[in-house]
Write an enzyme that holds these catalytic residues in place. Structure first.
Site, PDB file in Angstrom:
ATOM      1  N   LYS A  98       0.840  -1.205   0.000  1.00 56.30           N
ATOM      2  CA  LYS A  98       0.000   0.000   0.000  1.00 56.30           C
ATOM      3  C   LYS A  98       0.876   1.257   0.000  1.00 56.30           C
ATOM      4  O   LYS A  98       0.582   2.225  -0.682  1.00 56.30           O
ATOM      5  CB  LYS A  98      -0.915   0.011   1.233  1.00 56.30           C
ATOM      6  N   CYS A 124     -12.070   1.873  16.723  1.00 57.20           N
ATOM      7  CA  CYS A 124     -10.878   1.046  16.512  1.00 57.20           C
ATOM      8  C   CYS A 124      -9.924   0.966  17.695  1.00 57.20           C
ATOM      9  O   CYS A 124      -9.258  -0.053  17.848  1.00 57.20           O
ATOM     10  CB  CYS A 124     -10.141   1.458  15.242  1.00 57.20           C
ATOM     11  N   MET A 125      -9.807   1.973  18.535  1.00 54.57           N
ATOM     12  CA  MET A 125      -8.838   1.827  19.621  1.00 54.57           C
ATOM     13  C   MET A 125      -9.289   2.399  20.963  1.00 54.57           C
ATOM     14  O   MET A 125      -8.487   2.532  21.873  1.00 54.57           O
ATOM     15  CB  MET A 125      -7.460   2.377  19.256  1.00 54.57           C
ATOM     16  N   GLY A 177      -4.704   1.471  13.896  1.00 61.31           N
ATOM     17  CA  GLY A 177      -4.946   1.252  12.476  1.00 61.31           C
ATOM     18  C   GLY A 177      -4.866   2.494  11.626  1.00 61.31           C
ATOM     19  O   GLY A 177      -4.768   2.415  10.407  1.00 61.31           O
ATOM     20  N   GLN A 178      -4.913   3.665  12.252  1.00 61.81           N
ATOM     21  CA  GLN A 178      -4.950   4.910  11.481  1.00 61.81           C
ATOM     22  C   GLN A 178      -3.702   5.745  11.770  1.00 61.81           C
ATOM     23  O   GLN A 178      -3.107   5.639  12.843  1.00 61.81           O
ATOM     24  CB  GLN A 178      -6.201   5.709  11.839  1.00 61.81           C
ATOM     25  N   MET A 229      -7.185  -4.793  16.446  1.00 60.07           N
ATOM     26  CA  MET A 229      -8.647  -4.816  16.469  1.00 60.07           C
ATOM     27  C   MET A 229      -9.242  -6.045  17.132  1.00 60.07           C
ATOM     28  O   MET A 229     -10.355  -6.005  17.655  1.00 60.07           O
ATOM     29  CB  MET A 229      -9.193  -4.697  15.043  1.00 60.07           C
TER      30      MET A 229
END
Lengths: 93, 807
Positions: free
Chosen positions: B92, B176-177, B389-390, B352
């Site tokens: 990616k 997510c967190m 995740g971000q 996650m």
């Protein structure tokens, strides 16, 4: 499209056998790995963007290759476009 | 030579040069030599300008070198000077430049007009938003993101809590967190990991709890695999509900049922005590014990003794844990034996699988507890480390505090002293900040999708840098009603700032085109407390503009209309910025937004907040020079020093000499961390006769989150074109399915027709199916449930009971 990657080899594999497999992959060219025989620098030269992805996948699937990391990609000549599957209706009324 | 031949020769020479440069970069990375990639621009006629930026996608925080020519990003390369990725990128990352150039970029503000949209000016768009806010400021909500840069999130935070006295601001990071946050707070009294990525280079054992870093954080996983290729011994253990690419590299795979992790963690703790292999000195010196307070549930719980703790764990024998989790008893003993060896270095990773869990806070606390109980904490390689995740879930959400209950720097709105501090930093009148927490994500969207006359108090939501129409759980309850003409939501108004059309813009009333990544300045914070900065390199397309500017422009419109909230205690605009000559700069006017570095001004203001919880940030200019710095960053002998390990003497500047370990934000005020007992509890939904399969959801290597960027990169989209249902060969036989067959998947909340992939990318066990969430044409979140953890309010996307039949 030109990219370069580093293939990391499994510790218990035969580097010679892996290298032989890699040399069979069109567009892949192996660089100097004498300083680190289990980390193989490879360039991928392709005029077709799809082939770049396919070549990376083939490298990953070579027996003895643990991981393929990408180091560089040059995509100046490409014109990335919207993939048909996500094309949506115009948002202007 | 003809012109044609000359051009051909020049083209070949240039291609050869690029190829040689590419090989040089790979050889340098492979050999581990120091190497500066900008030499790639050394070709005389090559006019590529190189600059650094963190990758746009995940929370790893890889640095890339971005090559720009003629106003366009034309190349990316891993950054050898970056400690995070040491020159490497994942699939990616090396396509990140292409993410800017999908052909359907949003370039004009669009206002809904009947069934379609009409283009409007930015002035009209800003006025429309101001009208909505002015009409009912208490009914306005801001839904943000862990992809907001720190200045963007900080501006939104100040606009809402400091300007509108409105705490209805929450980010997608709630999804997510949030459980990682509450897990850290419950254990250490302060958020974010003590360790960092360096632990991956030092550990002897790496345990991945419901985590698939081979696909989700591939560069980090490759650091570990690379160690093995160099002949180092490292044991990799995968605890998961399905086999993934990570499993293939691990020596041990422990396949568990959903919520089995709670039992496994208790089983390890039980054996450590039973076998006498816990670290008595560490525990007696640095830890207390806690259990949930069922009568008054809260993050502090109730204190218990070691004996109470031991008694509570007594039932969790290996055999009982096997029954609850499905993991063989001998594997539980193996884990306990490993934790019982002080000579080993053990790092745990999770993301996650542990966080999207109706007992997410508990599970986070239990992993910390095992490390504390065994003393595998506080030295390189011994660390419980959650991943995000971000790209700025930590920097913007957890540190800036863009959550409904929070203020910057670890403060909370419910605390009067914290409010006063924020009002002081912001130069606001005392009492401006509302003490009542706002709606968290699920509440916010539930309120928005409930008719006003039925108590749906939220009337307008402004979404920036995220795609809730695809990523919220239980979409048929929390988002889709907005598109139903009979839902009674005609008065509700959805504003979406984004770079591409998405599942969310489909239902938007106002769409704003945003700049992305290197089309704007930015600062973000990654999973290991590393704050990273970059400069704008290219212009955004059309009329796309920075999200931060959009927020400030609306604030200024309200200011000009006389809104008192947009004034500080001196009557000045709350986003007043002065230039070097102390002249006010009209940053709300796009033509002047880049007359000054707005990011720098906002960051320097925000930096004041960072000291309370010892998350000290350096001046902005330090980040310009560095490939990120891990907080706390403190000045010593004229140098700004980052911190590798928190709470550990010799590493953390705030640990008092002689303390060895000091949890200086302890919730018990005694410099001790809390080891929690939490019981095993069944998931919110489990398979039954009507819905016999367990559905789990997640990501794939090629696509990042909802795919709104990566699906526009042809190479990635062709490699993974669409969503699928992953099913075991055994279950496929039971349901008479072949690869490519379409199945109808039904949960109690929705249904979906989707093609089957038997033993696909991952391999689920019998009774489990998996669907990735990247495909906006196949919305798996029509099926998922919105049950959430009671403390973090984070929903569980991993355990939904479904049934299937051939479509």
């Amino acid at each position: 499209m030109i990219a370069s990657v580093v293939a990391i080899l499994e510790p218990d594999c035969s580097p010679r056998a892996v290298l032989e497999d890699i040399t069979q992959i069109p567009g892949a060219e192996i660089g100097d790995f004498t300083q680190s025989p289990r980390r193989i620098p490879i360039t991928i030269d392709s005029h077709d963007p799809n082939a770049l992805e396919e070549t990376t996948l083939k490298l990953q699937q070579c027996p003895g290759v643990a991981f393929v990391d990408v180091v560089f990609v040059h995509f100046e000549d490409e014109s990335p476009g919207l993939v048909r599957s996500v094309q949506q209706e115009s948002h202007t009324g | 030579m003809s012109n044609c031949n000359h051009e051909l020769a020049a083209g070949v020479a240039r291609r050869d040069f690029i190829k040689a440069s590419a090989m040089a970069a790979a050889a340098a990375v492979a050999s581990g030599s120091t190497y500066s990639l900008p030499i790639l621009a050394a070709e005389p006629n090559e006019k590529i300008q190189w600059d650094k930026a963190p990758c746009r996608f995940c929370g790893t925080g890889c640095h890339v070198q971005v090559g720009v020519s003629k106003g366009k990003v034309v190349a990316v390369a891993g950054d050898m000077n970056a400690e995070v990725n040491k020159g490497l990128l994942c699939v990616k990352g090396y396509h990140v430049g292409s993410a800017l150039y999908g052909k359907d970029r949003l370039t004009k503000p669009l206002l809904r007009d009947g069934e379609g949209y009409r283009e409007i000016s930015w002035d009209q768009a800003i006025q429309t938003i101001a009208d909505r806010i002015e009409a009912a400021p208490e009914r306005f909500a801001f839904y943000g993101s862990g992809q907001w840069t720190i200045p963007e999130g900080y501006a939104a935070q100040k606009f809402m809590k400091g300007g509108l006295s409105n705490n209805h601001i929450d980010p997608n990071a709630r999804l997510c967190m949030a459980s990682a946050v509450t897990g850290f707070l419950a254990t250490y009294g302060v958020d974010e990991p003590a360790g960092c990525y360096d632990d991956l280079d030092a550990c002897d054992v790496l345990i991945m709890w419901g985590n698939n870093p081979a696909e989700m954080h591939p560069v980090l996983f490759s650091r570990v695999v690379d160690r093995r290729s160099r002949g180092e011994e490292i044991m990799l253990i995968d605890i998961s509900t399905r086999r993934t690419r990570t499993t293939e590299a691990c020596q041990h795979y422990l396949e568990m049922k959903g919520h089995g992790d709670l039992a496994i963690a208790n089983g390890i703790a039980h054996l450590l005590i039973k076998n006498g292999t816990y670290n008595r000195k560490f525990v007696e010196s640095f830890c207390n014990f806690k259990a949930p307070d069922d009568e008054n549930p809260n993050l502090n719980g109730k204190s218990i003794s070691f004996e109470d703790y031991k008694q509570a764990l007594a039932p969790y024998t290996p055999e009982y844990v096997e029954k609850l989790s499905g993991v063989p008893a001998d594997k539980i003993r193996m884990l306990a034996d490993l934790f019982g060896k002080p000579e080993l270095k053990i790092t745990s990773l999770w993301c996650m699988g542990v966080n999207q869990h109706t007992r997410g806070t508990a599970m986070n606390a239990l992993i910390h507890g095992i490390h504390l109980l065994s003393g595998h904490f506080g030295t390189p390689g011994d660390a419980p480390t959650s991943l995000t995740g971000q790209p700025s879930a930590c920097g913007t959400v957890r540190e800036v505090g863009t959550l409904a209950h929070a203020l910057p720097g670890g403060r909370v709105v419910a605390n009067e002293v914290h409010r006063q501090q924020a009002e002081e930093f912001w130069n606001l009148p005392v009492g401006r900040i509302n003490p009542q927490p706002g709606f968290h994500t699920v509440e916010m969207w539930q309120s928005f999708c409930t008719p006003t006359d039925q108590g749906g108090t939220i009337g307008t939501i402004w979404v920036q840098v995220t795609n809730p129409g695809q990523t919220l759980p239980n979409l048929n309850k929390l988002f889709n009603p907005k598109g139903d003409n009979k839902a009674g939501l005609e008065d509700k108004f959805l504003i979406v700032s984004d770079v591409y059309p998405t599942a969310t813009t489909k239902l938007a009333d106002l769409i704003l085109p945003s700049a992305m990544w290197v089309e704007k300045n930015g600062v973000v914070g990654n999973s290991e407390r590393r704050t990273q900065q970059w400069f704008k390199m290219v212009d955004p397309p059309g009329e796309a503009r920075d999200d931060c500017w959009q927020t400030i422009a609306v604030a200024r419109e309200l200011f000009d209309r006389g809104n008192q909230g947009m004034r500080d205690r001196d009557g000045q605009f709350i986003f007043e910025i002065k230039d070097e000559n102390q002249q006010s700069v009209a940053i709300w006017d796009w033509n002047h937004y880049y007359d000054v570095n707005v990011d720098k001004h906002l960051f320097e203001e925000y930096r004041q907040f960072s000291r309370l919880k010892h998350k000290d940030l350096a001046p902005y200019d330090q980040y310009v020079q560095a490939r990120g710095l891990r907080w706390p960053v403190v000045e010593k002998d004229g140098q700004w020093k980052e911190t590798h390990l928190r709470f550990s003497e010799g590493y953390d500047p705030y640990v008092e000499p002689g303390s060895e370990i000091q949890f200086y934000h302890s919730t018990t005020g005694d410099d001790r961390a809390q080891i929690w007992y939490h019981p095993w509890i069944a998931p919110a939904e489990t398979p039954d006769e009507d819905y016999p399969l367990m559905l789990t959801t997640g990501r794939v290597l090629e696509h990042w989150h909802s795919g709104s960027m990566t699906r526009r990169i042809p190479e990635l989209s062709r490699a993974m074109p669409g969503g699928y249902l992953e099913i075991s060969a055994e279950d496929a036989t039971v349901y008479d399915l072949r690869n490519g067959d379409e199945v109808l998947v039904e949960s109690r909340r929705g249904s979906l027709v989707i093609p089957v992939w038997i033993d696909g990318r991952g391999r689920p066990p019998r009774g489990t199916v998996f669907i990735p969430f990247f495909d906006e044409t196949l919305l798996v979140n029509d099926l998922t449930l919105d049950a959430f953890d009671p403390f973090s309010k984070q929903p569980d996307y991993k355990k939904t009971a479904v049934r299937i039949r051939k479509a």
